[in-house]
Design an enzyme around this catalytic site. Sequence first.
Site, PDB file in Angstrom:
ATOM      1  N   HIS A 154     -38.460 -11.119 -23.534  1.00 21.79           N
ATOM      2  CA  HIS A 154     -39.450 -12.156 -23.831  1.00 21.79           C
ATOM      3  C   HIS A 154     -40.876 -11.714 -23.547  1.00 21.79           C
ATOM      4  O   HIS A 154     -41.823 -12.382 -23.954  1.00 21.79           O
ATOM      5  CB  HIS A 154     -39.110 -13.466 -23.087  1.00 21.79           C
ATOM      6  CG  HIS A 154     -39.481 -13.478 -21.631  1.00 21.79           C
ATOM      7  ND1 HIS A 154     -38.551 -13.311 -20.622  1.00 21.79           N
ATOM      8  CD2 HIS A 154     -40.669 -13.640 -20.999  1.00 21.79           C
ATOM      9  CE1 HIS A 154     -39.156 -13.403 -19.446  1.00 21.79           C
ATOM     10  NE2 HIS A 154     -40.445 -13.592 -19.652  1.00 21.79           N
ATOM     11  N   ASP A 214     -32.033 -10.773 -22.406  1.00 18.12           N
ATOM     12  CA  ASP A 214     -33.484 -10.824 -22.202  1.00 18.12           C
ATOM     13  C   ASP A 214     -34.008  -9.518 -21.601  1.00 18.12           C
ATOM     14  O   ASP A 214     -34.823  -9.530 -20.680  1.00 18.12           O
ATOM     15  CB  ASP A 214     -33.876 -12.009 -21.314  1.00 18.12           C
ATOM     16  CG  ASP A 214     -35.383 -12.294 -21.370  1.00 18.12           C
ATOM     17  OD1 ASP A 214     -36.036 -11.805 -22.307  1.00 18.12           O
ATOM     18  OD2 ASP A 214     -35.895 -12.983 -20.467  1.00 18.12           O
ATOM     19  N   SER A 242     -42.507 -11.402 -14.872  1.00 16.58           N
ATOM     20  CA  SER A 242     -41.361 -11.119 -15.744  1.00 16.58           C
ATOM     21  C   SER A 242     -41.251  -9.628 -16.043  1.00 16.58           C
ATOM     22  O   SER A 242     -42.216  -9.001 -16.474  1.00 16.58           O
ATOM     23  CB  SER A 242     -41.489 -11.887 -17.061  1.00 16.58           C
ATOM     24  OG  SER A 242     -41.357 -13.261 -16.853  1.00 16.58           O
TER      25      SER A 242
END
Length: 481
Positions: A121, A151, A227
């Site tokens: 992402h 992901d 992230s």
Amino acid sequence: MLLGISARYRRHLIIVTAIMAALFFMPAGSAKGQAPERSKGPVDLSTAIIQVAKKNIPAVVHIEVTGQQEIVMPSLPFEDDPFFRYFFGLPKGPRKYRKELKGLGTGMIYDARGHILTNYHVVGGATRIDVVLSNGSKYGAKLVGSDPKTDLAVIRISTKERLPSVTFGDSDKVQVGEWVVAIGHPRGLDQTVTQGIISAKHRTGITDPSSYQDFLQTDAAINPGNSGGPLLNLRGEVIGVNTIIVSGSGGFEGIGLAIPGSIALHVAKLLIAHGKVERGWLGVSVQDPTPENAKALGVAARKGALIADIVKGGPADRAGLRKGDIVVSYQSKEISNGASLRNEAATTPVGSEARVTIIRGGKKQDLKIRIGAPKEAAKALAASVKERLGVEVRALTQKEAGRRGLGSAQGVLITWVEPKGPLGRVGFEAGDMILEVNGQAVSGPENFIELVALLKPKQQVTLLAVDHSSGSSGYVQAVVR
């Protein structure tokens, strides 16, 4: 103090003290006859985080991405009416325009060749990816491969610089309560180090249910921008990839989730070698045992994966697995829930044979299953959708999506409906579109098939649909066959 003790007893006391100290600081497993590892020695808690930060900050990178989003102007209510077009015309100008988007994230240098592991992402769909090293050097990066289901993604930079890299530990051995360290770039603040503990393991049901989830939960502070960064143990080894936070405010509230290092390492190797991930397939639908059915099926604890449904002719069906079986072990590894079985099967090479231990009628039994391929799965699951919902679907074309103000990778178009099937009975027709299944957005035929495969027999499903004749949308409920 040893004053007043004879020389003989003094020597005995010293020997005993030395033995006790050695046992106390012995690495885990050494007391059972395993050879101690030098890297697994005692950790000095007063300097552990300092050492973890020094070792890993050089291998953690700041990622800047640029992407574009296509914005479709909404249709006018009567624009297809010839009378309206003749007398009123249509507004001039483009019906679509592209909006530039920028984002930030974190990555970790996987090897000296410039491969960098991060979240899908963070870099998925980016038109430009830039990487900033800890020393300030900036490089353009290319996408090597990505895996939306976990992901995860791997990008690569080309440089003559000597690149440091992270080291992976064994995330399967991480314990709840263990101290961990997160490094990343929250909200653009480079090289931020936070600490906490492992709050829980095997968290599922957080994101898309068709994805492969087995999150580690931590209270180490993680915010937007973290992230793709590493979650490390106090030996400086990566045991997770920080991915998502559970938050009502959008900021850190004490619940962060990381992809276990064992999954990340497996996916990274496949992406670097092949650019994609090919997963093994069992051909089953699973759920976690409830206290009631666990007792009825002869299972003492609520552990294992309950087989809720089996794809006809699939690997599990051919191996003799039945509905109602509980899988408690896969390749000699304990299965704690349905998600763990799904994840273990996914990482098994296609065509190989896996040994599973099941409980059937209160007795344990071993079965051997030959793992199926993704192509076999897609064909069988498409047939399953036809059987369970009574429809066939395909992807939307750009033109069809544009007319409804949808993205090209959004929803599916129904091409055939069984009149007396589950969807035919509630009014669906060929040409209608399905955008959501039980609140989960449908990104295309493959995703739709996977979401339907998770449904249980006789389960009520809520679909967000668009009527092909009127263009109106709404929620429709049906019962799966």
